[in-house]
Design an enzyme around this catalytic site. Structure first.
Site, PDB file in Angstrom:
ATOM      1  N   TYR A  42       1.463 -26.469  46.193  1.00  0.00           N
ATOM      2  CA  TYR A  42       1.321 -25.090  45.699  1.00  0.00           C
ATOM      3  C   TYR A  42       0.516 -24.256  46.697  1.00  0.00           C
ATOM      4  CZ  TYR A  42      -0.195 -21.292  42.561  1.00  0.00           C
ATOM      5  OH  TYR A  42      -0.463 -20.073  41.995  1.00  0.00           O
ATOM      6  N   GLY A  58       3.152 -10.724  36.102  1.00  0.00           N
ATOM      7  CA  GLY A  58       4.316  -9.888  36.397  1.00  0.00           C
ATOM      8  C   GLY A  58       4.575  -8.880  35.299  1.00  0.00           C
ATOM      9  N   GLY A  87       3.093 -12.912  31.822  1.00  0.00           N
ATOM     10  CA  GLY A  87       1.848 -13.009  32.577  1.00  0.00           C
ATOM     11  C   GLY A  87       1.541 -11.830  33.483  1.00  0.00           C
ATOM     12  N   GLY A 138       9.842 -12.086  38.198  1.00  0.00           N
ATOM     13  CA  GLY A 138       8.990 -12.771  37.219  1.00  0.00           C
ATOM     14  C   GLY A 138       8.242 -11.768  36.358  1.00  0.00           C
ATOM     15  N   GLY A 139       8.928 -10.677  36.006  1.00  0.00           N
ATOM     16  CA  GLY A 139       8.272  -9.612  35.233  1.00  0.00           C
ATOM     17  C   GLY A 139       8.303  -9.837  33.738  1.00  0.00           C
TER      18      GLY A 139
HETATM   19  N1  LIG Z   1      -2.264 -17.415  36.398  1.00  0.00           N
HETATM   20  C1  LIG Z   1      -3.006 -17.705  37.453  1.00  0.00           C
HETATM   21  O1  LIG Z   1      -4.139 -18.188  37.339  1.00  0.00           O
HETATM   22  C2  LIG Z   1      -2.480 -17.436  38.840  1.00  0.00           C
HETATM   23  C3  LIG Z   1      -3.383 -17.520  39.906  1.00  0.00           C
HETATM   24  C4  LIG Z   1      -2.935 -17.280  41.193  1.00  0.00           C
HETATM   25  C5  LIG Z   1      -1.612 -16.935  41.403  1.00  0.00           C
HETATM   26  N2  LIG Z   1      -0.761 -16.854  40.352  1.00  0.00           N
HETATM   27  C6  LIG Z   1       0.632 -16.502  40.651  1.00  0.00           C
HETATM   28  O2  LIG Z   1       1.040 -15.453  39.811  1.00  0.00           O
HETATM   29  C7  LIG Z   1       2.468 -15.495  39.652  1.00  0.00           C
HETATM   30  C8  LIG Z   1       2.800 -15.291  38.185  1.00  0.00           C
HETATM   31  O3  LIG Z   1       2.189 -16.315  37.447  1.00  0.00           O
HETATM   32  P1  LIG Z   1       1.670 -16.102  35.963  1.00  0.00           P
HETATM   33  O4  LIG Z   1       0.339 -16.724  35.899  1.00  0.00           O
HETATM   34  O5  LIG Z   1       1.869 -14.706  35.522  1.00  0.00           O
HETATM   35  O6  LIG Z   1       2.665 -17.125  35.220  1.00  0.00           O
HETATM   36  P2  LIG Z   1       3.706 -16.959  34.017  1.00  0.00           P
HETATM   37  O7  LIG Z   1       3.104 -16.212  32.890  1.00  0.00           O
HETATM   38  O8  LIG Z   1       4.201 -18.340  33.811  1.00  0.00           O
HETATM   39  O9  LIG Z   1       4.864 -16.050  34.638  1.00  0.00           O
HETATM   40  C9  LIG Z   1       5.725 -16.511  35.637  1.00  0.00           C
HETATM   41  C10 LIG Z   1       6.890 -15.564  35.738  1.00  0.00           C
HETATM   42  O10 LIG Z   1       7.710 -15.968  36.833  1.00  0.00           O
HETATM   43  C11 LIG Z   1       9.012 -16.255  36.343  1.00  0.00           C
HETATM   44  N3  LIG Z   1       9.588 -17.341  37.116  1.00  0.00           N
HETATM   45  C12 LIG Z   1       9.059 -18.565  37.356  1.00  0.00           C
HETATM   46  N4  LIG Z   1       9.910 -19.303  38.084  1.00  0.00           N
HETATM   47  C13 LIG Z   1      11.002 -18.518  38.290  1.00  0.00           C
HETATM   48  C14 LIG Z   1      12.221 -18.696  38.961  1.00  0.00           C
HETATM   49  N5  LIG Z   1      12.529 -19.848  39.585  1.00  0.00           N
HETATM   50  N6  LIG Z   1      13.108 -17.684  38.972  1.00  0.00           N
HETATM   51  C15 LIG Z   1      12.835 -16.518  38.360  1.00  0.00           C
HETATM   52  N7  LIG Z   1      11.699 -16.283  37.706  1.00  0.00           N
HETATM   53  C16 LIG Z   1      10.794 -17.264  37.683  1.00  0.00           C
HETATM   54  C17 LIG Z   1       8.828 -16.617  34.877  1.00  0.00           C
HETATM   55  O11 LIG Z   1       9.999 -16.444  34.113  1.00  0.00           O
HETATM   56  P3  LIG Z   1      10.969 -17.692  33.734  1.00  0.00           P
HETATM   57  O12 LIG Z   1      10.090 -18.876  33.512  1.00  0.00           O
HETATM   58  O13 LIG Z   1      11.714 -17.246  32.533  1.00  0.00           O
HETATM   59  O14 LIG Z   1      11.853 -17.873  34.910  1.00  0.00           O
HETATM   60  C18 LIG Z   1       7.762 -15.597  34.493  1.00  0.00           C
HETATM   61  O15 LIG Z   1       8.328 -14.336  34.305  1.00  0.00           O
HETATM   62  C19 LIG Z   1       2.917 -16.832  40.247  1.00  0.00           C
HETATM   63  O16 LIG Z   1       3.462 -16.619  41.530  1.00  0.00           O
HETATM   64  C20 LIG Z   1       1.626 -17.613  40.351  1.00  0.00           C
HETATM   65  O17 LIG Z   1       1.658 -18.573  41.375  1.00  0.00           O
HETATM   66  C21 LIG Z   1      -1.164 -17.092  39.079  1.00  0.00           C
END
Ligand SMILES: NC(=O)c1ccc[n+]([C@@H]2O[C@H](COP(=O)([O-])OP(=O)(O)OC[C@H]3O[C@@H](n4cnc5c(N)ncnc54)[C@H](OP(=O)(O)O)[C@@H]3O)[C@@H](O)[C@H]2O)c1
Length: 249
Positions: free
Chosen positions: A150, A19, A17, A13-14
Site C-alpha cells: 500500500y 471521495g 468516505g 471513488g466518490g
Molecule cells: N481513510 C483513511 O484513513 C485514508 C488515509 C490515507 C489515504 N486514504 C485514501 O483515501 C482514498 C479513499 O479512501 P476512503 O478512506 O474514503 O475509503 P472508502 O470509504 O472505502 O472509499 C473508497 C472509495 O473508492 C472506491 N473504490 C475502491 N476500489 C475501487 C475500484 N477498484 N474501482 C472503483 N472504485 C473503487 C469505493 O467504491 P467501491 O468499493 O464501490 O468500488 C469507494 O467509493 C483511498 O485512495 C485511500 O487509500 C484513506
C-alpha cells in the site's frame, strides 16, 4: 463559497468516505460532479445525495479498459473537466512474508497503474487550467509494519505528481497530492482484519496521532478543494499532508 460554479469535477471513488465528502463539497460550491465506484447501490445513494446535476458512472479503477470507458462516458455527456480527484483506492495490509504477486497486483492495479492510465484517458477532456489532485497517504512516508505494498503504491502517486505536472503544465494542467493520515471512513472495515485485530490496529494508530483523534473526511475534502481551485495555482507537483501531525511530530 461558490468557487466551482460553472465548473465540472470528476471524483473517482466518490461513493464513500473521503471521495464522497469531496464530491459533496464540490457540489455545495456549485460544481457539476461526476462520481465513480464499483458498487451500484452505493453509487446510486451517493448520486441522490449530490443532487440532480450529479452523474454517477460505474467503473473499476483497476482496469485500463474501464478507465477508457469512464472517459468516453464523460465525453458523451458533453462534460469537460476543470478538476479531477483521483481518489479511488484500496488499502489491504499484510506482513511482508505473506505478500504474493496477486496481492501486489490488486493494490498496484487500482492505486497506481489505474490512476496513471485514468489520467491519461482523461487528457482530451481537461480544460485549460485544470487541476488534478491524487489521494496519497502518509503511509508513503512512515514505515508502518504490514503496509509495504500500500505504502509503495501511494509513493508512486507522489512521484507521478511531479513528472505529470512537468509534462502537462504546457497545457495549463497541474497535478498535486493530498496525503491523509488516519481518517474515519468505511476503509477500515476493508483492511482484511477481524474485529479484534481491527480494534487493536485502531488503538495503535490513535496513539500515534498527536491531535488525539482520527481525521474527518471533510477535513481532507477542504484541502482537495483548495488544490483543485485556481487559488492554489502556484502549488505544482507537490503534496499536502493532512494527518493531525502523525507523520510530522
Ligand atoms: N481513510 C483513511 O484513513 C485514508 C488515509 C490515507 C489515504 N486514504 C485514501 O483515501 C482514498 C479513499 O479512501 P476512503 O478512506 O474514503 O475509503 P472508502 O470509504 O472505502 O472509499 C473508497 C472509495 O473508492 C472506491 N473504490 C475502491 N476500489 C475501487 C475500484 N477498484 N474501482 C472503483 N472504485 C473503487 C469505493 O467504491 P467501491 O468499493 O464501490 O468500488 C469507494 O467509493 C483511498 O485512495 C485511500 O487509500 C484513506
Amino acid at each position: 463559497m461558490t468557487r466551482f460554479q460553472g465548473r465540472s469535477v470528476l471524483v473517482t471513488g466518490g461513493s464513500s468516505g473521503i471521495g464522497f465528502a469531496a464530491a459533496k463539497a464540490f457540489a455545495d460550491e456549485g460544481a457539476r460532479v461526476v462520481i465513480t465506484g464499483r458498487d451500484a447501490d452505493a453509487l446510486d445513494t451517493a448520486r441522490t445525495q449530490l443532487g440532480a446535476n450529479a452523474l454517477a458512472v460505474r467503473n473499476d479503477a483497476g482496469s485500463i479498459a474501464s478507465a477508457r470507458e469512464l472517459a468516453a462516458a464523460i465525453d458523451a455527456a458533453g462534460i469537460r473537466l476543470d478538476a479531477v480527484f483521483v481518489n479511488a483506492g484500496t488499502a489491504k495490509f499484510a506482513p511482508f512474508p505473506e505478500v504474493d504477486e496477486a496481492f501486489w497486483d490488486a493494490t498496484f492495479n487500482t492505486n497506481a497503474k489505474g490512476a496513471y492510465f485514468q489520467i491519461q484517458a482523461l487528457l482530451p477532456l481537461l480544460n485549460k487550467g485544470a487541476s488534478i489532485v491524487m489521494n496519497g497517504s502518509i503511509n508513503a512516508h512512515i514505515g508502518m509494519p504490514a503496509s509495504s505494498v500500500y505504502a509503495a503504491s501511494k509513493a508512486a502517486l507522489i512521484s507521478l505528481a511531479k513528472t505529470l505536472s512537468a509534462e502537462l503544465l504546457p497545457q495549463g494542467v497541474r497535478v498535486n497530492v493530498v496525503s491523509p493520515g488516519p481518517v474515519q471512513t468505511p476503509l477500515y472495515g476493508k483492511l482484511g482484519l477481524d474485529a479484534a485485530a481491527l480494534e487493536a490496529t485502531a488503538a495503535q494508530i490513535l496513539a500515534q496521532v498527536p491531535v488525539g483523534r482520527f481525521g474527518k473526511p471533510e477535513e481532507i475534502a477542504s484541502t482537495v478543494l483548495h488544490l483543485a481551485a485556481p487559488e492554489s495555482a502556484f502549488i505544482v507537483g507537490t503534496e499536502i499532508i493532512v494527518d493531525g501531525g502523525m507523520s510530522q511530530l
